[in-house]
Design a protein around this motif. Sequence first.
Motif, PDB file in Angstrom:
ATOM      1  N   CYS A  21     108.143  88.966  27.132  1.00  0.00           N
ATOM      2  CA  CYS A  21     106.686  89.105  27.010  1.00  0.00           C
ATOM      3  C   CYS A  21     106.250  90.524  27.394  1.00  0.00           C
ATOM      4  O   CYS A  21     105.349  91.090  26.787  1.00  0.00           O
ATOM      5  CB  CYS A  21     105.980  88.096  27.901  1.00  0.00           C
ATOM      6  SG  CYS A  21     106.678  86.428  27.840  1.00  0.00           S
ATOM      7  N   CYS A  80     105.539  93.712  25.123  1.00  0.00           N
ATOM      8  CA  CYS A  80     104.188  94.006  24.624  1.00  0.00           C
ATOM      9  C   CYS A  80     103.184  94.078  25.775  1.00  0.00           C
ATOM     10  O   CYS A  80     102.326  94.948  25.801  1.00  0.00           O
ATOM     11  CB  CYS A  80     103.724  92.929  23.640  1.00  0.00           C
ATOM     12  SG  CYS A  80     104.686  92.860  22.133  1.00  0.00           S
ATOM     13  N   HIS A  81     103.301  93.142  26.709  1.00  0.00           N
ATOM     14  CA  HIS A  81     102.369  93.114  27.846  1.00  0.00           C
ATOM     15  C   HIS A  81     102.844  94.117  28.893  1.00  0.00           C
ATOM     16  O   HIS A  81     103.144  93.762  30.034  1.00  0.00           O
ATOM     17  CB  HIS A  81     102.273  91.699  28.424  1.00  0.00           C
ATOM     18  CG  HIS A  81     101.592  90.745  27.496  1.00  0.00           C
ATOM     19  ND1 HIS A  81     100.229  90.593  27.465  1.00  0.00           N
ATOM     20  CD2 HIS A  81     102.076  89.935  26.522  1.00  0.00           C
ATOM     21  CE1 HIS A  81      99.905  89.709  26.533  1.00  0.00           C
ATOM     22  NE2 HIS A  81     101.001  89.300  25.940  1.00  0.00           N
ATOM     23  N   ILE A  96     101.071  94.730  32.545  1.00  0.00           N
ATOM     24  CA  ILE A  96     100.743  93.492  33.263  1.00  0.00           C
ATOM     25  C   ILE A  96     100.644  93.686  34.781  1.00  0.00           C
ATOM     26  O   ILE A  96      99.902  92.980  35.454  1.00  0.00           O
ATOM     27  CB  ILE A  96     101.755  92.377  32.879  1.00  0.00           C
ATOM     28  CG1 ILE A  96     101.196  90.993  33.181  1.00  0.00           C
ATOM     29  CG2 ILE A  96     103.114  92.564  33.552  1.00  0.00           C
ATOM     30  CD1 ILE A  96     100.169  90.518  32.232  1.00  0.00           C
ATOM     31  N   GLN A 114      94.012  93.571  25.442  1.00  0.00           N
ATOM     32  CA  GLN A 114      95.328  92.932  25.282  1.00  0.00           C
ATOM     33  C   GLN A 114      96.111  93.647  24.189  1.00  0.00           C
ATOM     34  O   GLN A 114      95.505  94.133  23.261  1.00  0.00           O
ATOM     35  CB  GLN A 114      95.168  91.451  24.913  1.00  0.00           C
ATOM     36  CG  GLN A 114      94.622  90.597  26.014  1.00  0.00           C
ATOM     37  CD  GLN A 114      95.554  90.482  27.216  1.00  0.00           C
ATOM     38  OE1 GLN A 114      96.535  91.229  27.349  1.00  0.00           O
ATOM     39  NE2 GLN A 114      95.230  89.580  28.109  1.00  0.00           N
ATOM     40  N   PRO A 115      97.400  93.709  24.266  1.00  0.00           N
ATOM     41  CA  PRO A 115      98.238  93.086  25.279  1.00  0.00           C
ATOM     42  C   PRO A 115      98.512  93.952  26.512  1.00  0.00           C
ATOM     43  O   PRO A 115      99.489  93.712  27.197  1.00  0.00           O
ATOM     44  CB  PRO A 115      99.549  92.850  24.511  1.00  0.00           C
ATOM     45  CG  PRO A 115      99.635  94.013  23.577  1.00  0.00           C
ATOM     46  CD  PRO A 115      98.215  94.361  23.215  1.00  0.00           C
ATOM     47  N   HIS A 141      97.349  91.754  34.792  1.00  0.00           N
ATOM     48  CA  HIS A 141      97.187  90.303  34.966  1.00  0.00           C
ATOM     49  C   HIS A 141      95.871  89.993  35.676  1.00  0.00           C
ATOM     50  O   HIS A 141      95.537  90.653  36.669  1.00  0.00           O
ATOM     51  CB  HIS A 141      98.361  89.738  35.770  1.00  0.00           C
ATOM     52  CG  HIS A 141      98.576  88.288  35.539  1.00  0.00           C
ATOM     53  ND1 HIS A 141      97.927  87.324  36.262  1.00  0.00           N
ATOM     54  CD2 HIS A 141      99.337  87.630  34.628  1.00  0.00           C
ATOM     55  CE1 HIS A 141      98.294  86.132  35.816  1.00  0.00           C
ATOM     56  NE2 HIS A 141      99.156  86.289  34.828  1.00  0.00           N
ATOM     57  N   CYS A 157     107.483  85.071  32.909  1.00  0.00           N
ATOM     58  CA  CYS A 157     106.152  84.634  32.486  1.00  0.00           C
ATOM     59  C   CYS A 157     106.156  83.188  31.996  1.00  0.00           C
ATOM     60  O   CYS A 157     105.217  82.436  32.235  1.00  0.00           O
ATOM     61  CB  CYS A 157     105.640  85.496  31.334  1.00  0.00           C
ATOM     62  SG  CYS A 157     105.881  87.269  31.545  1.00  0.00           S
TER      63      CYS A 157
END
Length: 308
Positions: A84, A87-88, A91, A101-102, A106, A122
């Motif tokens: 995850c 791309c994230h 975070i 996003q992404p 968080h 995740c």
Amino acid sequence: MEKAVLRKLTVLCIICGLAGIALVGTMVIRDDNREWKPYQADYKEQLLKKISRDRNPAFYERVAGMQPEVRQVVIDEWGAVDRCVSCHVGIEDPLFADARQPFTKHPNPELLKNHPVEKYGCTICHGGQGLSTTFAGAAHKSIAHWPVPMVSKGLMQSRCGVCHKDFEAIGADRLIKGREIFKEMHCAGCHQIERQGGAVGPDLSAFADKDPGSFTYANLEGGHSKQNWVIEHFKNPKKVSPSSPMHLPAMSDYQIECLASYVLSLSQRDFPRQYTPKLRAGFVPPRVDVTVPELELSSDAENNQGSE
Ligand code: HEC
Ligand code: HEC
Ligand code: HEC
Ligand code: HEC
């Protein structure tokens, strides 16, 4: 004789070699189109704008030299590889609190502090296909029969309950509410949890662990996931399972989500010790059926079987 064998082996090696080159070739071409690459390039560009070259030249240079790469968290304890973060990327990055996003940081950093990304990944909370590096593949789109597809906002707490049996300790309001509804609606008259309750319907003690492939999706609207099955089943049990004796009063979406979160949290899965929350001294799991008038209910259940 020997020579013939050798020649055959040589030919075989050449064929294998050519096949290998072709495979690598297609991989390189496909790799250029990886969805996550532009995201990482975008992230890098945004990050360079946010940091100062003068104040921290070493860090700036490091970011400037960043190459796109598949980022992943490997969790041996339950065999997960969560990509995850390919791309994230932002975070855990406070600089990305307001990014789109992404890249967004968080929304619940406290939660990531208690469950560090490198230790939990995740998908243990969010579901989805950790290995995938595409938007659709990572189960941002519903994927049929995947054990835990991406969990919608309203059902997130179902995942907390898989590890945290003490809902109060973590303030899991939806699980607390779901458990209350379970009691109020006398679900235990027909269903057992941890050997308490009736046996008209299936035992729900390990409902979270049940294979999504074992449900019938023929009468279901929407995605073929267990989460969707449960929601639709609570809206109208007979529509989803035509022969079901289960009949429920109309509930609000919120009530349905709470009840669904609760049953989807019921798991017998054993985690290694470092992943098992310590229980408060003196914690006793609430008994689900203490308030259920059993006699009345079992006859109620039989009556319902015929009448509706
Ligand atoms: C290919 C890139 C990519 C991968 C891989 C990816 N995401 Fe996302 N994610 C996105 C994008 C883009 C958005 C924003 C979607 C939007 O706003 O419509 C997003 C949004 C989200 C959201 C916000 C709510 C939502 O669904 O819109 C969550 C939660 C999320 N991702 C979790 C995950 C998890 C968990 C994984 C790993 C299983 C994952 N993502 C893998 C690109 C990705
Ligand atoms: C301990 C459980 C847990 C872990 C681990 C976790 N999350 Fe979350 N995540 C949550 C919860 C709970 C929310 C809040 C959902 C809500 O908005 O109500 C959330 C929210 C999000 C959101 C915003 C969703 C939205 O709709 O805006 C994104 C994006 C996200 N998480 C991505 C990730 C990614 C990527 C990872 C792994 C690096 C991860 N999370 C790890 C529990 C977790
Ligand atoms: C894989 C198991 C697992 C999952 C899933 C999980 N947790 Fe945890 N959580 C833990 C462990 C282990 C700790 C460490 C605390 C301990 O040892 O008691 C912890 C700590 C916490 C703490 C700190 C409380 C304390 O007593 O230190 C909170 C709050 C918390 N979790 C909330 C959540 C929420 C909310 C979710 C769902 C979004 C969630 N957890 C999902 C295992 C998990
Ligand atoms: C009259 C008895 C009865 C009552 C009361 C009842 N159920 Fe059921 N339930 C069943 C039967 C029988 C099935 C299996 C047929 C079906 O899928 O509907 C079932 C199925 C289920 C399933 C799917 C289980 C699986 O493993 O497939 C869930 C979840 C469930 N019930 C939850 C509940 C909840 C929550 C309540 C209370 C709000 C409730 N039930 C009340 C009899 C009952």
